[in-house]
Design an enzyme around this catalytic site. Structure first.
Site, mmCIF file in Angstrom:
data_model
loop_
_atom_site.group_PDB
_atom_site.id
_atom_site.type_symbol
_atom_site.label_atom_id
_atom_site.label_comp_id
_atom_site.label_asym_id
_atom_site.label_seq_id
_atom_site.Cartn_x
_atom_site.Cartn_y
_atom_site.Cartn_z
ATOM 1 N N ASP A 1 0.620 -1.337 -0.166
ATOM 2 C CA ASP A 1 -0.091 0.600 0.065
ATOM 3 C C ASP A 1 1.029 0.786 -0.077
ATOM 4 O O ASP A 1 2.078 1.460 0.674
ATOM 5 C CB ASP A 1 -1.412 -0.310 0.984
ATOM 6 N N GLY B 1 -3.657 4.270 -3.977
ATOM 7 C CA GLY B 1 -5.161 4.999 -4.252
ATOM 8 C C GLY B 1 -5.066 6.751 -4.883
ATOM 9 O O GLY B 1 -5.644 7.652 -5.650
ATOM 10 N N ARG C 1 -5.301 4.392 -8.662
ATOM 11 C CA ARG C 1 -6.718 4.621 -8.766
ATOM 12 C C ARG C 1 -7.248 3.688 -8.261
ATOM 13 O O ARG C 1 -8.318 3.192 -8.924
ATOM 14 C CB ARG C 1 -6.819 5.369 -10.127
ATOM 15 N N LYS D 1 -7.236 -4.356 -4.938
ATOM 16 C CA LYS D 1 -5.997 -4.447 -4.462
ATOM 17 C C LYS D 1 -6.264 -6.264 -3.427
ATOM 18 O O LYS D 1 -5.015 -7.132 -4.325
ATOM 19 C CB LYS D 1 -6.141 -4.028 -2.714
#
Lengths: 330, 820
Positions: B139, B437, B540, B546
């Site tokens: 992440d 994101g 995005r 994920k």
């Protein structure tokens, strides 16, 4: 630097912390070519001399092996040796003679050797009672002796297959018409005599059954003094084995003719076993056995050979350790 | 769906090896019992081993029913050769793992000074997998970055302020090959203590200099918005020091920024907010009370928040901050004065990896406000199910005709050492996927900043977010079109990747394309492309994506994947991955060794059985047998599993490509395992035949005694213990006193055991009674034999290792030889 910092600094060097942080002082052996060659050569230079010394010891031993199981059966019975050996009415005495090839220094050990005899068979090995051998009369703990445990509802002493099949050939030695005295004391291990076989245990009902196996025992002598039995009960490792019979405590000269009078009682014919009589001196390494020495020489010379091959290959394909070009990230 | 079980690959491989060993066990027992059956059958005929009394036997040896005897013997054989199955392996491995976990937890190198916490291995199960990670999925926020926000720049009334360079900017400059201006016009005046959350440097604003700026009115309004439009609560700990409790680190950064510039928010109650600010006319610091009328809170749907306040001048103000797109569409005509410049600045900020928000305000007249308030309060007190929607709608009514003030830029700093770390991981051959994101530009630039994308790396873009391709999800036709576009881009990527094998590639894909790429028709090609790229950045992307990506990566590569994440949106990803975090180690050796030692032991039993007419007589005393795995060979294995270090931590960091061996699982390949098994069989042959030929037959001592069953057993067993432990010593790369203690200790223990066990009464010790002390120890032949056998068993492995290290070195060998 604050106090806590100093604390952790100190902590970092304490023995416990070295342990928990896995940073104990360590030695890290690395297989460098120099080390490899040195190691192989070292093994070679140690093993070859040791091997040669061992071989020398083995060669210094004089050993006489005489097979007698066939020779002791009279010609007419040789077709059916089993019925000969099982027929009690035929006398079993026999004699053989041999010439001493080399001077033999006392003590000369006398062994009988049996081949193809499975003293290490599971059924056989288990069939004994250590309790009974030591403590005698005891109804308990003889179940392991199957199938030779009781006779007329009384436990056989000593019970079990091993004792029942006791070897019973006997040998007497004559040199120049005079009997050579054979010392048959102290042929068993001391610990066996002292702690495994009872001093108050007498074989009063041994070999009284319907089927008699091997030798009989003098019921007036306690088990701890029945050395033939004790030797026999120390079961052999492999199906071909020697057991100590006694010692001749006189030197034998070259070309001495020794005549052996023997009682060929023991049945090895039914299973094709061989019987041999062995007279042997010993060296500091024991009896005659070239194998150990040869193995040492072989391993030693292999090491030297590997060292040579390695050195040659190493010199033929040089590589510098500073060179990192072969490392994958370059 | 259940998260998949986190069983390690080694464990699964181990199970398969156990099957192999089990087959070996069955085979050996079967051969043994077959031959035993034949032997026993012979006893019934004229073979006549009368000393076994074949006439009165039990069912176990009955020559009349040899098949039954053989079957029963088969069962005995299973027990006897059960030593081939390393049952204690599982126990040992568990012990190792627990100890490893303790070491992980204790490791000071993984101790975080800031949070005062050390690493915590939550499961002991996965330690060895850490050495085999092939793909890392990460992440961004909170993992690559610290999730601690710093106010670095702002754009007010079309002028950009803030001169510090962000890490991303530095990286970009480096990428372009620009030399960095060492004197990055940091004002010399600003030698102040660093403030957490604030890294804004600009001589035009700081130290009250802003009052001289031409657009000082806007600057004042801008910072007032930052100081008022939030939900933070001040906490005055020491006089003069104020801390803020904020919902998000972003919000805290704003309040801190306002404070640093001179709009100190210091008190809040239900109805008012008090600021301590500069009165421009008098030049004095005054406390101003703003009456707080309404807070229109932030939500992810609204993507903005605003407050309505009445200032001390009795003016009604609506102060708003929010996502740029949301704010821009709510500007009044006259409020768009700086729109173009601000947009440009925002664009630049986001390229620099900064998080941006637009700031705007509006003056309200009392009538309008009163009317709105009535409706708003009504909506607020309503109890209908759609209350929230209603509130949003009402808020929407007042949040319009805004006047743009500017934009803020917050930096989420990269974690310390991230670029370095990623560089090392890349050298170690680990693929890294970052799922974020962020927008494409931000993602790419962050990628450069943290070395994910490196100089000389080629970028492959799979993008749908291009002008002209919008709102595809609803339209069927557009959908098919988008699919085609993604397919084309992927195919192009593949041909590019296969064309140039020497360059590294970075793949960047956006969330929308990912929807198509994860389609079952495209996924194979997509993964083919992705696995050839060193780095994959999914921008995005949603949390669900994920998890899906993680699952595919795992199943397609068949390798170990590791997922790192800190937030709740990463849970899916972490559950799917093999490992939920960590790094280093070379394993498998331990297991191979286990098989080696059990095979060596088991096969000496078999050779002996072959010489006892397959009667299942064990070569060793019962107690020797049972102590083998427990006493004499277990500790070194644990030492190997726990304490072995092929390399120091320093070396591992210096040569990250060492790690490749772990990924490829070199040390635990089948060939490696079979090699060790072969070595085991070889050792058993050497031990059995050298020992029997050396000591049995003739006298084995000077006093003419011969070696019987118990002496042969003891000698062979000594050789096995010595050989097995010395093999371990030979395979170990790292000796501390622990290794020495465990290895030589095990050997010493065996001799001590012999002394103790040999001295207890013969009814208990049976064939071991005084055998060592009386028979073996005084015999030179015994000692010569064990030396010979041990060296002979070590030679094959030693020679192999010597030649392999010198002539076909693996990565770790090369580095070991280079080690000082």
């Amino acid at each position: 630097m604050t106090d806590t910092d100093r604390g952790t600094q100190r902590d970092r060097h304490s023995a416990f912390s070295l342990f928990t942080q896995q940073s104990l002082p360590a030695c890290k052996p690395v297989l460098t070519p120099e080390w490899v060659i040195m190691t192989f050569l070292f093994i070679g230079f140690i093993f070859i001399p040791v091997g040669l010394v061992t071989l020398r010891a083995s060669h210094s031993v004089v050993e006489i092996v005489e097979r007698y199981d066939i020779g002791c059966v009279p010609e007419p019975f040789r077709i059916d040796k089993v019925s000969y050996i099982q027929d009690d009415s035929i006398p079993k005495n026999c004699s053989l003679s041999f010439k001493v090839p080399k001077y033999m220094k006392a003590p000369i050990y006398i062994y009988y050797q049996l081949d193809n005899y499975y003293q290490n068979h599971r059924r056989y090995v288990k069939s004994r009672s250590d309790k009974q051998l030591l403590h005698g009369q005891n109804e308990h703990g003889i179940s392991s002796c199957q199938p030779v445990e009781v006779n007329n509802d009384r436990p056989i002493i000593p019970c079990g297959l091993i004792a029942w099949s006791l070897f019973n050939d006997t040998f007497t030695f004559i040199r120049n018409r005079a009997e050579l005295k054979v010392n048959r004391k102290n042929i068993a291990w001391k610990s066996d005599r002292g702690h495994k076989f009872g001093k108050n245990v007498y074989p009063f009902n041994f070999q009284n059954g319907t089927l008699i196996g091997g030798g009989k025992l003098n019921p007036t002598i306690p088990l701890s003094d029945q050395e033939d039995l004790i030797v026999w009960m120390r079961t052999s490792a492999l199906p071909s084995f020697r057991k100590l019979y006694g010692r001749i405590e006189k030197d034998l000269d070259v070309d001495d003719v020794v005549v052996v009078h023997l009682m060929n009682n023991y049945n090895t014919y039914s299973f094709g076993g061989k019987k041999k009589l062995v007279l042997s001196t010993t060296s500091w390494l024991g009896g005659k056995n070239d194998f150990l020495g040869l193995a040492y020489v072989f391993i030693g010379s292999s090491s030297v050979t590997i060292a040579v091959v390695f050195t040659l290959l190493h010199l033929l394909s040089p590589r510098h350790y500073e060179d990192t070009s072969y490392l994958p990230w370059n | 769906m259940d998260p998949p079980s986190k069983r390690t690959r080694i464990e699964r491989r181990m199970d398969r090896i156990i099957y192999v060993l089990f087959s070996a066990l069955i085979l050996v027992s079967f051969v043994g019992s077959l031959l035993f059956g034949i032997e026993t059958k012979k006893d019934g005929g004229d073979y006549g081993r009368w000393y076994l009394r074949p006439d009165i036997t039990t069912v176990f040896f009955d020559p009349r029913r040899p098949s039954v005897a053989a079957f029963l013997h088969f069962l005995t054989g299973l027990m006897l050769y059960g030593y081939l199955i390393p049952i204690s392996l599982y126990v040992s491995i568990e012990i190792c793992k627990v100890l490893q976990s303790i070491f992980i937890n204790q490791d000071q190198a993984m101790y975080d000074e800031e949070t005062k916490r050390s690493a915590h291995a939550r499961t002991s199960n996965l330690n060895e997998e850490l050495g085999q990670v092939c793909t890392i999925l990460s992440d961004k926020t909170g993992t690559l970055t610290c999730n601690s926000m710093e106010f670095v720049k702002c754009s007010i009334a079309g002028t950009a302020y803030g001169r510090g360079m962000t890490e991303v900017e530095i990286a970009l400059a480096r990428k372009r090959g620009e030399t960095l201006d060492e004197q990055r016009d940091i004002d010399t005046v600003e030698s102040r203590e660093p403030v957490k959350g604030f890294n804004f440097r600009d001589g035009r604003i700081m130290n009250r200099k802003w009052v001289n700026e031409p657009n000082r009115d806007y600057i004042e309004k801008f910072f007032r918005v930052l100081a008022l439009c939030h939900t933070a609560v001040p906490e005055v700990l020491d006089p003069g020091k104020i801390f803020y409790e904020a919902e998000s680190p972003d919000e805290a950064a704003f309040v801190i920024a306002a404070r640093e510039v001179g709009f100190q928010f210091f008190k809040r109650n239900q109805t008012s907010i008090q600021l301590r600010e500069l009165d421009r006319s008098s030049g004095e610091i005054v406390d101003r009370v703003y009456e707080l009328l309404h807070v229109l809170e932030f939500s992810s749907a609204r993507r903005r928040m605003s407050v309505i306040v009445r200032n001390p001048e009795r003016q009604l103000l609506l102060l708003a901050k929010g996502a740029d797109s949301v704010i821009f569409e709510r500007l009044s005509e006259e409020g768009r004065m700086f729109e173009a410049e601000t947009k440009e600045h925002i664009e630049r900020y986001s390229e620099a990896g900064l998080r941006t928000l637009a700031v705007a305000y509006r003056e309200l007249d009392d009538d309008e406000y009163k009317r709105w308030e009535q409706e708003y309060v009504k909506a607020k007190t309503s109890v209908s199910a759609d209350r929230d929607d209603l509130l949003d709608e009402k808020a929407d009514m007042i949040e319009r005709d805004l006047i743009l003030l500017g934009a803020t830029a917050i930096e989420d700093k990269l974690q310390k050492g991230v670029p370095d770390c990623i560089d090392k991981l890349a050298q170690a051959g680990i693929h890294i996927w970052v799922l974020t994101g962020d927008k494409k530009g931000t993602a790419i630039n962050i990628g450069y900043a943290c070395s994910l994308l490196r100089h000389g790396m080629k970028e492959i873009l799979v993008m749908l977010e291009k002008p002209g391709i919008e709102a595809i999800e609803r339209d069927k036709e557009e959908f098919a079109k988008a699919y085609k576009i993604v397919e084309k881009q992927i195919d192009e990527g593949i041909s590019q990747v296969t064309g140039e094998s020497n360059t590294q590639f970075g793949l960047i894909i956006d969330g929308k394309s990912l929807i198509f790429a994860l389609d079952k028709n495209l996924i194979i090609r997509f993964m083919e492309l992705a696995m050839k790229c060193a780095t994959v950045i999914c921008c995005r992307s949603s949390p669900k994506q994920k998890a899906i990506v993680t699952r595919w990566v795992k199943s397609k590569t068949g390798r170990t994947t590791l997922a790192i994440g800190d937030g709740a949106n990463d849970v899916g990803m972490i559950q799917e991955a093999d490992i939920g975090v960590g790094i280093t180690g070379v394993e498998g050796m331990q297991i191979c060794y286990f098989f080696y030692k059990n095979i060596t032991f088991g096969f000496t039993l078999f050779w002996f059985e072959a010489y006892s007419s397959f009667s299942a007589q064990p070569a060793y005393n019962d107690w020797y047998m049972s102590s083998y795995n427990v006493l004499f060979t277990s500790l070194p294995v644990i030492a190997l599993g726990v304490f072995e270090q092929d390399f120091s931590a320093r070396h591992c960091l210096k040569y990250p490509s060492l790690y490749k061996e772990g990924i490829d699982n070199v040390l635990f390949r089948w060939i490696h395992i079979l090699g060790w098994m072969f070595n085991g069989v070889l050792s058993s042959v050497i031990i059995f035949f050298l020992t029997t030929n050396s000591i049995t037959g003739q006298a084995f001592r000077k006093d003419g005694q011969v070696a019987d069953y118990s002496i042969l057993g003891l000698t062979m067993y000594t050789c096995v213990v010595l050989a097995v432990n010395c093999q371990m010593a030979l395979s170990i790369n790292y000796f501390t006193w622990i290794q020495h203690l465990f290895i030589w200790g095990s050997i010493t223990l065996w001799f001590k055991f012999l002394l103790v066990y040999g001295s207890i009464p013969p009814t208990l010790s049976t064939t071991a009674y005084k055998v060592f002390i009386e028979a073996c120890a005084p015999s030179i032949r015994y000692w010569l034999t064990i030396i010979l056998v041990v060296i002979a068993t070590l030679l094959p492995l030693f020679s192999y290792r010597a030649f392999q290290t010198r002539f076909q070195p693996m990565v770790h060998d090369s580095i070991q030889t280079r080690r000082p």
